[in-house]
Design a protein around this motif. Structure first.
Motif, short mmCIF file in Angstrom:
data_model
loop_
_atom_site.label_atom_id
_atom_site.label_comp_id
_atom_site.label_asym_id
_atom_site.label_seq_id
_atom_site.Cartn_x
_atom_site.Cartn_y
_atom_site.Cartn_z
N LEU A 285 102.83 64.82 -11.05
CA LEU A 285 103.14 65.63 -12.23
C LEU A 285 104.02 64.77 -13.13
CD1 LEU A 285 102.83 68.43 -13.51
CD2 LEU A 285 104.87 69.15 -12.25
N PHE B 117 97.05 73.89 -14.22
CA PHE B 117 97.35 72.88 -13.19
C PHE B 117 96.52 73.19 -11.96
CE2 PHE B 117 99.82 71.49 -9.47
CZ PHE B 117 99.92 70.14 -9.74
N LYS C 102 108.09 69.76 -16.47
CA LYS C 102 107.75 69.56 -15.05
C LYS C 102 108.57 70.48 -14.15
CE LYS C 102 108.84 65.23 -14.83
NZ LYS C 102 109.48 65.05 -16.15
#
Length: 512
Positions: free
Chosen positions: A38, A28, A46
């Motif tokens: 996200l 990420f 998440k």
């Protein structure tokens, strides 16, 4: 944007819980001055990724770099001090304290050991003005709306953090004007170089505010995309791993006409029913196999109407008939005895019981109907619970797992299973798809369509008018706690027609 150095980089991140791989080799990146969405279904990873980043969970594999330095936080406070602040969907502040006290709680300015109240109030007012808010910072936080409370939480986060702001489902309880206000603030913060992580189930909002997105599925990263390069249909496919044909099937499916349904037996009929201070007199009839959608703005009276039909609130006037027989609706037990079930919009406080298992939650209503002196045999429990876990695809498919550990979408399925197990004649569902991912939404909508096709009557409440149109045979429109019109869901009825009815408060057809 990729030519600049990311302010945050997570590489090969992994997290394992007993029997569950929550994250596997996830990358990420987050850049200064961007809003990065996200995305993923409930259970995609998440929340786990955010908690690993902020030190709520230990990291099992991989690395995290912040401002080009390796970091590994032992808790959210350490992450805050390093420049990462999180504002959650449920504002974690103290409503019994003033706005200023909430902005500076735990870090009050002091002079000679005494709190500098004047300095704290002045700085709080300055921070809030920077977010286009002119508030009385001496007033109790609880006297303001949830939207304002979120802005206060953001002001606190911004004052603590100059690097990364994580907004986890910040718009789930906001109306359209409040979302616009939040987005103005986010754009201002972005222009000042702040990096923002945005988590939301509202796809239209993501496409309005985000610059890039990272998609997770089953604890793995599917990809990183610029918003402009990923159409919504492809985003949905990336999130669920297949084309979302279910909703298209529902939209193309030919529904029986209201006239045809009204040939059948009315399941429930309310005549001139009202409750002082809650909703003005309304008349509504729901037939076998009919889905009646309730449309209206927040506070229009949709939930109040549903609670009267279930007996959760007692009517001041009017009458009910169920299956053609007059009924005095004394309370929920009366409704349940007559085949009426109610899934509340607030599944956490009025729905699932987090301390109980999936099994215990599913059998709760059936056991209550039987009476606690006649416990359901364990073998029968197993048979029923396994049937509905399979039918609704509840995950994980473990009846003995605590329901609080399930995703929002799966908790909603458990709540539906609880009522379906009672084999109701009328199922009332209040915002059953709010706050859950697009895949779970599609499954629940498909289930409701199947139930109505099998003859069950459904009263469906949703703030998303597209959902109401997709599922309903008839739409009852409410405004200012009045039922103002009932529309047959024909080709001539669309979102604009419903919005126009809400705006004008037309009474043509109301109560018919």
């Amino acid at each position: 944007m990729g030519e600049r150095a990311p302010i945050l980089e997570m590489l090969g991140v992994g997290k394992v819980f007993p029997g569950v791989v929550a994250l596997a080799d996830v990358d990420f990146r987050l850049f200064p001055g961007e809003v990065h969405a996200l995305m993923g279904e409930n259970g995609a990873g998440k929340s786990t990724l955010i908690k690993v980043l902020t030190g709520v969970y230990d990291i099992d594999a991989g690395s995290i770099r912040l401002s080009d330095e390796d970091v590994r936080f032992t808790g959210p406070l350490q992450a805050q001090r390093a420049g990462i602040s999180t504002v959650y969907q449920e504002v974690n502040l103290c409503p019994n304290l003033s706005v200023a006290e909430n902005v500076f709680i735990g870090r009050e300015p002091r002079t000679l050991g005494m709190i500098g109240w004047r300095q704290m109030r002045r700085r709080s007012a300055e921070l809030l003005r920077g977010l286009d808010l002119d508030l009385d910072v001496t007033a109790l936080l609880g006297s303001y709306s949830i939207a304002i409370q979120q802005m206060v939480a953001i002001a606190r986060a911004v004052d603590i953090s100059a690097k990364v702001l994580i907004l986890d489902e910040p718009t789930s309880s906001l109306d359209a004007s409040e979302v616009d206000q939040l987005f103005r603030v986010m754009r201002r913060l972005k222009s000042e170089g702040l990096a923002i992580v945005f988590v939301s189930h509202f796809l239209d909002q993501v496409y309005e505010i985000a610059d890039r997105m990272t998609v997770l599925r089953n604890g793995r990263r599917v990809g990183e995309y610029t918003v402009a390069d990923l159409p919504q249909s492809q985003l949905v496919s990336a999130m669920i791993g297949k084309d979302l044909a279910v909703l298209e099937e529902l939209e193309e499916q030919e529904k029986p006409s209201v006239a045809a349904l009204e040939q059948g037996k009315p399941v429930i009929a309310a005549t001139d029913v009202a409750r002082t201070g809650a909703i003005e007199p309304f008349s509504l009839t729901i037939h076998q196999g009919e889905v009646v959608g309730l449309a209206g703005l927040l506070g229009s009276g949709r939930t109040e109407l549903a609670r009267l039909l279930f007996g959760a609130d007692k009517a001041d006037q009017g009458s009910f008939t169920v299956a053609g027989e007059p009924v005095t609706m004394r309370g929920p037990r009366t409704a349940m005895d007559h085949g009426v079930a109610f899934c509340s919009e607030n599944r956490r406080t009025e729905g699932v019981v987090g301390e109980l298992t999936v099994r215990e939650n599913i059998i709760l209503a059936l056991q209550a109907a039987r009476g606690w002196s006649r416990p359901i045999p364990r073998s029968r429990q197993d048979e029923l619970v396994e049937k509905y876990i399979a039918a609704l695809d509840i995950r994980p498919a473990n009846p003995d797992s605590q329901v609080r550990n399930l995703s929002g979408g799966n908790q909603q399925k458990v709540l539906l299973a609880r009522w379906l197990i009672t084999e109701p004649k009328l199922l009332i569902v209040d915002e059953p798809t709010r706050g859950i991912d697009v895949g779970a939404k599609a499954e629940i909508q498909k289930l409701l369509a199947q139930l109505s096709g099998d003859g069950m009557a459904v009263l469906f409440i949703s703030a998303e008018l597209e959902e109401v149109l997709r599922l309903s045979h008839k739409i009852a429109v409410l405004r200012d706690r009045r039922l103002v019109e009932q529309l047959d869901n024909t080709d001539e009825v669309d979102v604009d027609r419903i919005l126009a009815t809400i705006a004008s408060g037309t009474t043509t057809g109301a109560g018919e």
